[in-house]
Motif scaffolding. Structure first.
Motif, mmCIF file in Angstrom:
data_model
loop_
_atom_site.group_PDB
_atom_site.id
_atom_site.type_symbol
_atom_site.label_atom_id
_atom_site.label_comp_id
_atom_site.label_asym_id
_atom_site.label_seq_id
_atom_site.Cartn_x
_atom_site.Cartn_y
_atom_site.Cartn_z
ATOM 1 N N ARG A 74 -3.867 5.017 0.854
ATOM 2 C CA ARG A 74 -2.462 5.103 0.424
ATOM 3 C C ARG A 74 -2.203 4.205 -0.777
ATOM 4 O O ARG A 74 -1.505 4.588 -1.715
ATOM 5 N N GLU A 128 -3.219 13.746 -0.949
ATOM 6 C CA GLU A 128 -2.432 12.688 -0.319
ATOM 7 C C GLU A 128 -2.660 12.700 1.188
ATOM 8 O O GLU A 128 -2.772 11.649 1.820
ATOM 9 N N LEU A 129 -2.754 13.886 1.770
ATOM 10 C CA LEU A 129 -2.949 14.021 3.214
ATOM 11 C C LEU A 129 -4.290 13.433 3.639
ATOM 12 O O LEU A 129 -4.368 12.683 4.606
ATOM 13 N N GLU A 130 -5.352 13.739 2.904
ATOM 14 C CA GLU A 130 -6.680 13.212 3.227
ATOM 15 C C GLU A 130 -6.722 11.689 3.134
ATOM 16 O O GLU A 130 -7.372 11.032 3.938
ATOM 17 N N LEU A 131 -6.037 11.136 2.148
ATOM 18 C CA LEU A 131 -6.117 9.693 1.914
ATOM 19 C C LEU A 131 -5.078 8.891 2.681
ATOM 20 O O LEU A 131 -5.187 7.668 2.758
ATOM 21 N N SER A 132 -4.105 9.560 3.261
ATOM 22 C CA SER A 132 -3.030 8.826 3.945
ATOM 23 C C SER A 132 -3.472 8.203 5.265
ATOM 24 O O SER A 132 -2.733 7.424 5.852
ATOM 25 N N GLY A 133 -4.699 8.489 5.689
ATOM 26 C CA GLY A 133 -5.196 7.960 6.950
ATOM 27 C C GLY A 133 -5.565 6.490 6.923
ATOM 28 O O GLY A 133 -5.803 5.898 7.971
ATOM 29 N N SER A 134 -5.604 5.890 5.734
ATOM 30 C CA SER A 134 -5.950 4.470 5.671
ATOM 31 C C SER A 134 -5.021 3.759 4.686
ATOM 32 O O SER A 134 -4.596 4.350 3.695
ATOM 33 N N LYS A 147 -12.373 12.317 -2.110
ATOM 34 C CA LYS A 147 -12.034 12.292 -0.686
ATOM 35 C C LYS A 147 -12.219 10.912 -0.078
ATOM 36 O O LYS A 147 -11.667 10.614 0.968
#
Length: 192
Positions: A101, A91-97, A11
């Motif tokens: 990404r 992908e959704l959890e990590l797409s915030g930074s 995460k």
């Protein structure tokens, strides 16, 4: 010695970035496939210095991907093993930074590289595998209209079926390690 446990769901973008390093991906993969090894053994295998592999193994340990094997043959030996059998991430959890990404993108690219290398290796060695493996090995593709939930279910069932078949084939005379890849990406505007 205990086997690595299930799935490590990453995460933290920092942890994914740590494992996304090209040499670290290879070190972790080697430990998962071939079992525990020392930094020196891995250095020889990958044409690196033992100082480099030792550093990268410590980084993998820092983020929970590998650990030292507690049993030692001698006081100086440091053998490493994977903590988990698989690594996953959202992908959704990590797409915030941007860092998340980038790390996820690198790992997707690495998975494709492994697929290509596996196929090329098999083609070079095809004759040595014999007719049964030559007939069974290969690739397939398909297209379907699915929801995200159905794609997630597909992955879940795929993994469950692999474990089921692996258990059924355990100890078989012709059992070999098989590289399996499943990919699913939505696509608009192209004809199949």
């Amino acid at each position: 010695m205990s086997e690595p446990s299930g799935i490590f769901h990453v995460k933290d973008p920092q942890a994914l970035k740590a494992v996304a390093h090209p040499l670290r991906v290879r070190l972790l993969g080697a430990l998962r496939v071939d079992g525990p090894a020392t930094a020196t053994e891995l250095a020889a295998r990958f044409g690196e210095s033992s100082g480099s592999t030792s550093y990268h193994l410590r980084q993998l340990a820092r983020y929970g991907f590998v650990e030292e094997v507690p049993e030692r043959r001698d006081a100086r030996e440091r053998r490493w093993r994977p903590v988990h059998k698989y690594t996953s991430w959202s992908e959704l959890e990590l797409s915030g930074s941007p860092e998340g990404r980038e790390a996820a993108g690198f790992l997707r690219d690495r998975q494709i590289e492994v697929l290509v290398q596996d196929r090329e290796r098999f083609e070079r060695e095809r004759e040595s595998w014999g007719p049964a493996w030559s007939d069974a090995a290969g690739m397939s593709d398909d297209a379907a209209r699915l929801t995200p939930a159905s794609v997630s279910l597909l992955y879940e069932r795929f993994r469950a079926m692999i474990r089921e078949l692996e258990a059924a084939d355990a100890g078989g005379a012709d059992v070999e390690r098989v590289s399996l890849h499943l990919a699913a990406f939505p696509a608009r505007g192209y004809a199949r």
